[in-house]
Design an enzyme around this catalytic site. Structure first.
Site, short mmCIF file in Angstrom:
data_model
loop_
_atom_site.label_atom_id
_atom_site.label_comp_id
_atom_site.label_asym_id
_atom_site.label_seq_id
_atom_site.Cartn_x
_atom_site.Cartn_y
_atom_site.Cartn_z
N GLY A 97 -1.80 12.01 3.16
CA GLY A 97 -0.84 12.11 4.26
C GLY A 97 -1.41 11.84 5.64
N THR A 98 -2.46 11.00 5.76
CA THR A 98 -2.97 10.72 7.11
C THR A 98 -1.95 9.91 7.92
OG1 THR A 98 -4.15 8.70 6.47
CG2 THR A 98 -5.39 10.78 6.36
N ASN A 99 -1.16 9.08 7.26
CA ASN A 99 -0.12 8.35 7.99
C ASN A 99 1.00 9.29 8.43
OD1 ASN A 99 -0.55 5.33 8.26
ND2 ASN A 99 -1.19 5.71 6.14
N MET A 136 3.36 6.37 -3.56
CA MET A 136 2.77 5.51 -4.58
C MET A 136 3.71 5.20 -5.75
SD MET A 136 0.08 4.76 -3.15
CE MET A 136 -1.28 5.26 -2.11
N ILE A 190 7.15 2.90 -6.90
CA ILE A 190 8.08 1.85 -6.49
C ILE A 190 9.50 2.34 -6.72
CG2 ILE A 190 8.91 -0.49 -7.01
CD1 ILE A 190 6.01 -1.32 -7.40
N LEU A 191 10.35 2.17 -5.70
CA LEU A 191 11.72 2.66 -5.80
C LEU A 191 12.64 1.57 -6.32
CD1 LEU A 191 11.86 4.74 -2.51
CD2 LEU A 191 11.87 5.64 -4.85
N ASN A 232 7.80 0.67 5.05
CA ASN A 232 6.60 0.94 4.26
C ASN A 232 5.37 0.50 5.03
OD1 ASN A 232 5.03 1.56 1.85
ND2 ASN A 232 4.90 -0.65 1.47
N HIS A 270 1.70 -1.03 4.20
CA HIS A 270 0.87 -1.58 3.13
C HIS A 270 -0.51 -1.93 3.71
CE1 HIS A 270 -0.19 -3.43 -0.62
NE2 HIS A 270 -0.68 -4.44 0.07
C1 GAR Z 1 -2.67 4.17 3.05
O1 GAR Z 1 -3.78 3.34 3.25
C2 GAR Z 1 -1.43 3.35 2.78
O2 GAR Z 1 -1.40 2.15 3.50
C3 GAR Z 1 -1.58 3.08 1.32
O3 GAR Z 1 -2.12 4.27 0.77
C4 GAR Z 1 -2.82 4.98 1.76
C5 GAR Z 1 -2.22 6.37 1.88
O4 GAR Z 1 -2.93 7.18 2.73
N1 GAR Z 1 -0.32 2.73 0.73
C6 GAR Z 1 -0.17 1.91 -0.29
O5 GAR Z 1 -1.10 1.39 -0.86
C7 GAR Z 1 1.27 1.64 -0.72
N2 GAR Z 1 1.36 0.42 -1.46
P1 GAR Z 1 -2.33 8.51 3.38
O6 GAR Z 1 -1.69 9.34 2.26
O7 GAR Z 1 -3.52 9.20 3.96
O8 GAR Z 1 -1.32 8.11 4.43
#
Ligand code: GAR
Length: 212
Positions: free
Chosen positions: A15-17, A94, A96-97, A111, A113
């Site tokens: 969940g850093t994003n 993670m 796909i919907l 999203n 990516h």
């Molecule tokens: C992030 O790097 C995001 O871009 C990627 O997973 C990581 C999640 O990090 N997403 C994907 O690969 C989706 N296809 P987070 O949980 O720390 O935000």
């Protein structure tokens, strides 16, 4: 809700994003929107602790409790409707919907990516795997893409992209961190704010951003 758009964030892991969105909202940088709910596809995801700390309600819908993508997507759709979501953000989600969600929320699902679409994307490209593949290929730049979600994995209209240099001694973990810090954590909140201010238009499958 003072006319603010309701943002529902879907997560599966660290969940850093999500944290970047929470911090941006606290700094007043999400104009016209508010994170109202976090939905996790995994019990115990650290993202849930981040939501709790920020006082944001959360819902856990474990992917493993559903037999297939279709039934899982229906459960997600019902929850999004219950929450009255104006914008859905996939922040490290993670799963796909299915099209029952993407059709109901056309150009309302964003999203992030961790690569420069159309490279290193599509089914099977997620998380660290994306960076492993980029390093294997030997690309000299990589980055992240913020895009709307449609029926095809990682193929919806691109809103923002940003790049970083790939260094000779990069590991997938090091490259991932550089892309997150320099691109994802900045551009995701920016795109969300642009959406909430109605500054993104989609025409003929392409997104046009009013950067003023
Ligand atoms: C992030 O790097 C995001 O871009 C990627 O997973 C990581 C999640 O990090 N997403 C994907 O690969 C989706 N296809 P987070 O949980 O720390 O935000």
């Amino acid at each position: 809700m003072d006319g603010k758009k309701k943002i529902v964030v879907l997560v599966s892991g660290g969940g850093t994003n999500l944290q970047a969105l929470i911090d941006a909202e606290k700094r007043g940088e999400i104009h016209g929107g508010q994170i109202t709910c976090v939905i996790s596809s995994k019990e115990g995801a650290f993202a849930l602790e981040r939501a709790a700390k920020a006082g944001i309600p959360s819902v856990v819908l474990p992917r493993k409790d559903y037999p297939d993508s279709k039934t899982y997507s229906k459960a997600i759709l019902d929850e999004l409707d219950r929450q009255g979501a104006d914008l859905v953000v996939l922040a490290g989600f993670m799963t796909i919907l299915d099209e029952c969600v993407t059709k109901a929320y056309t150009n309302r699902i964003i999203n992030v990516h961790p690569a420069l679409i159309p490279s290193f994307c599509g089914e099977g490209f997620y998380g660290l795997r994306v960076h492993e593949k980029a390093l294997e290929y030997g690309v000299k730049v990589s980055g992240a893409t913020i895009h709307f979600v449609n029926e095809k994995a990682d193929a919806g209209p691109i809103i923002l992209q940003g790049t970083v240099a790939v260094e000779n001694d990069d590991t997938p973990e090091v490259l991932q961190r550089r892309i997150m810090e320099n691109v994802e954590w900045k551009l995701l909140p920016k795109a969300v704010s642009l959406f909430c201010e109605d500054r993104i238009t989609v025409r003929d499958g392409r997104a046009y951003v009013d950067l003023k």
